[in-house]
Scaffold this motif. Structure first.
Motif, PDB file in Angstrom:
ATOM      1  N   ASN A   1       0.826  -1.211   0.000  1.00  0.00           N
ATOM      2  CA  ASN A   1       0.000   0.000   0.000  1.00  0.00           C
ATOM      3  C   ASN A   1       0.860   1.261   0.000  1.00  0.00           C
ATOM      4  O   ASN A   1       0.547   2.235  -0.684  1.00  0.00           O
ATOM      5  CB  ASN A   1      -0.959  -0.006   1.203  1.00  0.00           C
ATOM      6  N   HIS A   2       1.952   1.226   0.755  1.00  0.00           N
ATOM      7  CA  HIS A   2       2.873   2.364   0.779  1.00  0.00           C
ATOM      8  C   HIS A   2       3.518   2.565  -0.598  1.00  0.00           C
ATOM      9  O   HIS A   2       3.601   3.689  -1.105  1.00  0.00           O
ATOM     10  CB  HIS A   2       3.950   2.145   1.855  1.00  0.00           C
ATOM     11  N   LEU A   3       3.970   1.452  -1.204  1.00  0.00           N
ATOM     12  CA  LEU A   3       4.591   1.516  -2.529  1.00  0.00           C
ATOM     13  C   LEU A   3       3.605   2.013  -3.576  1.00  0.00           C
ATOM     14  O   LEU A   3       3.959   2.799  -4.465  1.00  0.00           O
ATOM     15  CB  LEU A   3       5.128   0.133  -2.914  1.00  0.00           C
ATOM     16  N   LEU A   4       2.336   1.580  -3.463  1.00  0.00           N
ATOM     17  CA  LEU A   4       1.308   2.032  -4.400  1.00  0.00           C
ATOM     18  C   LEU A   4       1.169   3.548  -4.354  1.00  0.00           C
ATOM     19  O   LEU A   4       1.100   4.216  -5.390  1.00  0.00           O
ATOM     20  CB  LEU A   4      -0.037   1.354  -4.087  1.00  0.00           C
ATOM     21  N   GLY A   5       1.159   4.109  -3.147  1.00  0.00           N
ATOM     22  CA  GLY A   5       1.086   5.558  -3.006  1.00  0.00           C
ATOM     23  C   GLY A   5       2.267   6.259  -3.661  1.00  0.00           C
ATOM     24  O   GLY A   5       2.111   7.280  -4.329  1.00  0.00           O
ATOM     25  N   GLU A   6       3.461   5.685  -3.493  1.00  0.00           N
ATOM     26  CA  GLU A   6       4.672   6.281  -4.082  1.00  0.00           C
ATOM     27  C   GLU A   6       4.630   6.276  -5.606  1.00  0.00           C
ATOM     28  O   GLU A   6       4.948   7.288  -6.245  1.00  0.00           O
ATOM     29  CB  GLU A   6       5.916   5.518  -3.605  1.00  0.00           C
TER      30      GLU A   6
ATOM     31  N   LEU B   1       2.054   6.081  -7.571  1.00  0.00           N
ATOM     32  CA  LEU B   1       1.011   6.980  -8.075  1.00  0.00           C
ATOM     33  C   LEU B   1       1.482   8.429  -8.042  1.00  0.00           C
ATOM     34  O   LEU B   1       1.167   9.216  -8.941  1.00  0.00           O
ATOM     35  CB  LEU B   1      -0.275   6.810  -7.269  1.00  0.00           C
ATOM     36  N   GLU B   2       2.259   8.782  -7.007  1.00  0.00           N
ATOM     37  CA  GLU B   2       2.843  10.121  -6.938  1.00  0.00           C
ATOM     38  C   GLU B   2       3.767  10.375  -8.130  1.00  0.00           C
ATOM     39  O   GLU B   2       3.824  11.475  -8.668  1.00  0.00           O
ATOM     40  CB  GLU B   2       3.639  10.302  -5.639  1.00  0.00           C
ATOM     41  N   GLN B   3       4.499   9.330  -8.537  1.00  0.00           N
ATOM     42  CA  GLN B   3       5.432   9.435  -9.664  1.00  0.00           C
ATOM     43  C   GLN B   3       4.720   9.274 -11.007  1.00  0.00           C
ATOM     44  O   GLN B   3       5.351   9.321 -12.054  1.00  0.00           O
ATOM     45  CB  GLN B   3       6.524   8.369  -9.543  1.00  0.00           C
ATOM     46  N   GLU B   4       3.396   9.050 -10.966  1.00  0.00           N
ATOM     47  CA  GLU B   4       2.578   8.851 -12.164  1.00  0.00           C
ATOM     48  C   GLU B   4       3.042   7.647 -12.983  1.00  0.00           C
ATOM     49  O   GLU B   4       2.972   7.638 -14.213  1.00  0.00           O
ATOM     50  CB  GLU B   4       2.525  10.127 -13.017  1.00  0.00           C
ATOM     51  N   ASP B   5       3.527   6.608 -12.288  1.00  0.00           N
ATOM     52  CA  ASP B   5       3.940   5.362 -12.936  1.00  0.00           C
ATOM     53  C   ASP B   5       2.760   4.394 -12.869  1.00  0.00           C
ATOM     54  O   ASP B   5       2.701   3.497 -12.038  1.00  0.00           O
ATOM     55  CB  ASP B   5       5.169   4.770 -12.229  1.00  0.00           C
ATOM     56  N   TYR B   6       1.813   4.589 -13.776  1.00  0.00           N
ATOM     57  CA  TYR B   6       0.543   3.873 -13.682  1.00  0.00           C
ATOM     58  C   TYR B   6       0.666   2.399 -14.061  1.00  0.00           C
ATOM     59  O   TYR B   6      -0.087   1.563 -13.569  1.00  0.00           O
ATOM     60  CB  TYR B   6      -0.511   4.561 -14.550  1.00  0.00           C
ATOM     61  N   ILE B   7       1.614   2.060 -14.921  1.00  0.00           N
ATOM     62  CA  ILE B   7       1.817   0.656 -15.295  1.00  0.00           C
ATOM     63  C   ILE B   7       2.213  -0.144 -14.050  1.00  0.00           C
ATOM     64  O   ILE B   7       1.651  -1.199 -13.768  1.00  0.00           O
ATOM     65  CB  ILE B   7       2.908   0.523 -16.383  1.00  0.00           C
ATOM     66  N   ARG B   8       3.174   0.370 -13.295  1.00  0.00           N
ATOM     67  CA  ARG B   8       3.600  -0.318 -12.070  1.00  0.00           C
ATOM     68  C   ARG B   8       2.484  -0.303 -11.021  1.00  0.00           C
ATOM     69  O   ARG B   8       2.294  -1.274 -10.287  1.00  0.00           O
ATOM     70  CB  ARG B   8       4.879   0.330 -11.527  1.00  0.00           C
ATOM     71  N   ALA B   9       1.724   0.775 -10.974  1.00  0.00           N
ATOM     72  CA  ALA B   9       0.616   0.870 -10.017  1.00  0.00           C
ATOM     73  C   ALA B   9      -0.409  -0.240 -10.249  1.00  0.00           C
ATOM     74  O   ALA B   9      -0.948  -0.807  -9.292  1.00  0.00           O
ATOM     75  CB  ALA B   9      -0.052   2.241 -10.121  1.00  0.00           C
ATOM     76  N   ILE B  10      -0.663  -0.568 -11.493  1.00  0.00           N
ATOM     77  CA  ILE B  10      -1.629  -1.621 -11.812  1.00  0.00           C
ATOM     78  C   ILE B  10      -1.131  -2.963 -11.284  1.00  0.00           C
ATOM     79  O   ILE B  10      -1.902  -3.741 -10.704  1.00  0.00           O
ATOM     80  CB  ILE B  10      -1.888  -1.677 -13.328  1.00  0.00           C
ATOM     81  N   ALA B  11       0.156  -3.238 -11.473  1.00  0.00           N
ATOM     82  CA  ALA B  11       0.714  -4.510 -10.989  1.00  0.00           C
ATOM     83  C   ALA B  11       0.626  -4.592  -9.463  1.00  0.00           C
ATOM     84  O   ALA B  11       0.285  -5.638  -8.911  1.00  0.00           O
ATOM     85  CB  ALA B  11       2.162  -4.649 -11.447  1.00  0.00           C
TER      86      ALA B  11
END
Length: 198
Positions: free
Chosen positions: A171-176, A178-188
Motif C-alpha cells: 500500500n505504501h509503494l502504491l502511493g509512491e 502513483l505520486e510518480q505517475e507510474d501507472y503501469i507499475r501501479a496496476i501490478a
C-alpha cells in the motif's frame, strides 16, 4: 474492404524490445490476436484509461479528448489501415456538425484516444493475415470483474519482488508510484494487493 473489429485484450512488456510494451488487440468474436509494440508513455496512457484511473493532471491524450469535446469533434472509430516494414499506420475517423474527416495517427495514440472515447477499433483482413497470431480456443486472455468491466493482463518487471512485500508495504509503494505517475507499475501493485484480499 471489410473492416474487422478489434478490442484490447492485454498490455504487457515487449519480449522482443527492452523499454517497450506490447498492446495486444483481439479479433472480436474471433481467435486472432494482433500484437503491436508501443512506447512506455503510450502504454501508460492506454493503461490509465483502461483502468479508469484519475491522474492529478490530465495526460496528453486526456487533453486531446477535452480539446475535441470543447469544439464538438467526436471520434467515431479508429482504423489500423496499413502495415509497412513492421510499422502500423492508423486513422482517426472524426466528425463535427458540418464535416467528417480522417486524420492520420500513430497507432499507439489512436488506441489511447479510442479507449477514452469508447469508440470501436478496426483493421483489415490483409493486416491480420500478415501480422496476426491465431490463438488456441482453450482459454480466454480476458476476464470480467464483478462490476462487468474488462480486465487486462499487465506485466511489469519485478513482479516476483511484490510477492515478498507485506500488505502494508504494498500500500505504501502504491502511493509512491502513483505520486510518480507510474501507472503501469501501479496496476501490478494493485493487482497483487487485490489477489491477497481474496
Amino acid at each position: 474492404m471489410k473492416k474487422i473489429e478489434l478490442e484490447i485484450v492485454a498490455l504487457s512488456h515487449s519480449i522482443t524490445q527492452t523499454h517497450s510494451y506490447a498492446v495486444v488487440l483481439g479479433e472480436v468474436n474471433g481467435l486472432r490476436r494482433l500484437p503491436i509494440v508501443i512506447g512506455g508513455f503510450e502504454a501508460q496512457a492506454i493503461a490509465v484509461a483502461l483502468e479508469r484511473m484519475q491522474p492529478s493532471r490530465p495526460l496528453t491524450h486526456d487533453l486531446m479528448k477535452n480539446f475535441m469535446m470543447a469544439f464538438n469533434v467526436e471520434l467515431h472509430e479508429v482504423i489500423i489501415n496499413d502495415l509497412q516494414e513492421g510499422i502500423f499506420y492508423s486513422k482517426l475517423v472524426c466528425s463535427s456538425e458540418s464535416d467528417t474527416v480522417e486524420i492520420d495517427s500513430r497507432t499507439s495514440d489512436a488506441l489511447a484516444l479510442a479507449v477514452r472515447f469508447g469508440c470501436p477499433i478496426y483493421t483489415f483482413e490483409h493486416i491480420l493475415e500478415s501480422a496476426g497470431i491465431l490463438m488456441e480456443d482453450t482459454h480466454k486472455t480476458k476476464g470480467k470483474t464483478e462490476s462487468g468491466t474488462t480486465t487486462t493482463t499487465t506485466t511489469t518487471g519485478g513482479h516476483d519482488d511484490l510477492k515478498n512485500l507485506t500488505l502494508e508495504e504494498l500500500n505504501h509503494l502504491l502511493g509512491e508510484v502513483l505520486e510518480q505517475e507510474d501507472y503501469i507499475r501501479a496496476i501490478a501493485i494493485r493487482d497483487e494487493i487485490n489477489s491477497r484480499k481474496k
